[in-house]
Each structure stands twice: as C-alpha cells, then as structure tokens.
Design an enzyme around this catalytic site. Sequence first.
Site, mmCIF file in Angstrom:
data_model
loop_
_atom_site.group_PDB
_atom_site.id
_atom_site.type_symbol
_atom_site.label_atom_id
_atom_site.label_comp_id
_atom_site.label_asym_id
_atom_site.label_seq_id
_atom_site.Cartn_x
_atom_site.Cartn_y
_atom_site.Cartn_z
ATOM 1 N N HIS A 105 0.862 -1.185 0.000
ATOM 2 C CA HIS A 105 0.000 0.000 0.000
ATOM 3 C C HIS A 105 0.894 1.230 0.000
ATOM 4 C CE1 HIS A 105 -2.806 3.094 0.833
ATOM 5 N NE2 HIS A 105 -2.516 3.203 2.126
ATOM 6 N N HIS A 107 1.368 5.664 -1.131
ATOM 7 C CA HIS A 107 0.765 6.949 -1.476
ATOM 8 C C HIS A 107 1.556 7.538 -2.644
ATOM 9 C CE1 HIS A 107 -0.416 7.302 3.087
ATOM 10 N NE2 HIS A 107 -1.000 6.277 2.483
ATOM 11 N N TYR A 132 1.465 -4.663 -20.089
ATOM 12 C CA TYR A 132 2.068 -4.924 -18.780
ATOM 13 C C TYR A 132 1.125 -4.520 -17.653
ATOM 14 C CZ TYR A 132 5.757 -5.124 -22.157
ATOM 15 O OH TYR A 132 6.474 -5.428 -23.284
#
Length: 225
Positions: A105, A107, A132
């Site tokens: 995860h 940002h 891709y």
Amino acid sequence: MEVFTMTTAIHTQPEEMRQREQIAAFGLSLFERGLTSGSSGNLSVRLEDGWLLTPTNASLGKLNPATLAKLDWDGRLISGEQPSKEAFLHRAMYQQRDKASAIVHLHSTYSAAVSCMCGLNHDDCIPPLTPYFVMKIGRLPLLPYHRPGDPELAEAIGALACKHSAVLLANHGPVVSGSSIEAAVYAAEELEETAKLFLLLRDVPVRPLDAQQIDDLKTNFKLDI
C-alpha cells in the site's frame, strides 16, 4: 537502529527471517526511488502462522526486520512494534484472496493524483494502456473516499478483492496484492508508471488495448483478471 539480534533469530523460522529481510529491502528500495515518503505506506507478507506488517509511523526506508509487527488472523499483535493503523486494510484483502502472499500500500505520487480526479470510471479507473498493466493489475476499481483508519474501508475492500488483485483508494493511493512481496512491489510499480502515462496523455487521443487484445493476453499468460 535496533539490530536483528541472535535472540530474535533463534525464535524465528528461516522462511520468516527471509520474509522480514525482504520487507526491509523492498521498503528501502521504494523509499529511495521516491515511491513512498516520510512514514507513508505499508507492506505485509503472509506467513504460515500469521502475517508480518510494517509498524505504525515507520519510514519504509528505515525498517528493522526484527521489529516488524507480527499478527494473527484475528488482528492481534503477536510480536514486534505496533502495526500500521491500516492493518485491517491488508487483512481484508488477504481474507478474500487465498493466493495473495503479500500486499503493498503506497501513497505514490501519480497513482494518488489519479485517485483525486473527477469523472473516473469507478469500475475501471485507469484504461489498459499497455499489456504490462493488464498482466500485472488487470482492471482497477476506485473505492469511494474513507478517512485513514476508517474500519468501513475493510468491508469496501473485501467486496472487491475477490475479483481484483489491486484497488485504488480515492484521495489516498493504491493497494496491490501479489504472489510474493517481489510480485506485489513490481505490480505497484507498474501501476504507478501507468498512472503517470494516463496523466501525461490526458489531452491526447489514446488507443488503449481492445477486448480482443486483452483476451489474447489472458489466454497466452493464463491471467486471472
């Protein structure tokens, strides 16, 4: 920085030690290349007896393998530092994806930028610009905004994770699963590059892959997307 002590090693299985070291190595790589900053982002890996998660308020560039949080499948801390407040986010995806062995995860800048845009298709928010992207991400749904740490986000992710290996959190960033920490990191990187392409091409007519081309990829690479 606290060192990975012999005492810790005695009580840690070799495979778990390897996974701890990989989390730290990939965290440093992501940090040094600007895919995460400050204490943002978190990484996790599934183990036979629980799962590892980066600690709360920890820089991915300064992870100590010995102090990573280890949790059971009820979310209880077994050892290590306090886990990221977004632990439930990882747990929700693991519960729906039996083959997911790791979750990233971030940002990251371009993916987070896309997550803030109006007018996106919430079922498929980034078009299939390259093979891709299709091979590593497939279709990318956009989840409505939830404040960081909102437990309702777990239910929202769980509803989509059974069909999607990655999701984009509105005004937040991507959550990407993979068959290993390496695979999850590579998929997150591919998502970030495709988000960058998407933004660069906003005012230019584009030719995304069509349904036949996507089906060809699914067949030839045995994709489950």
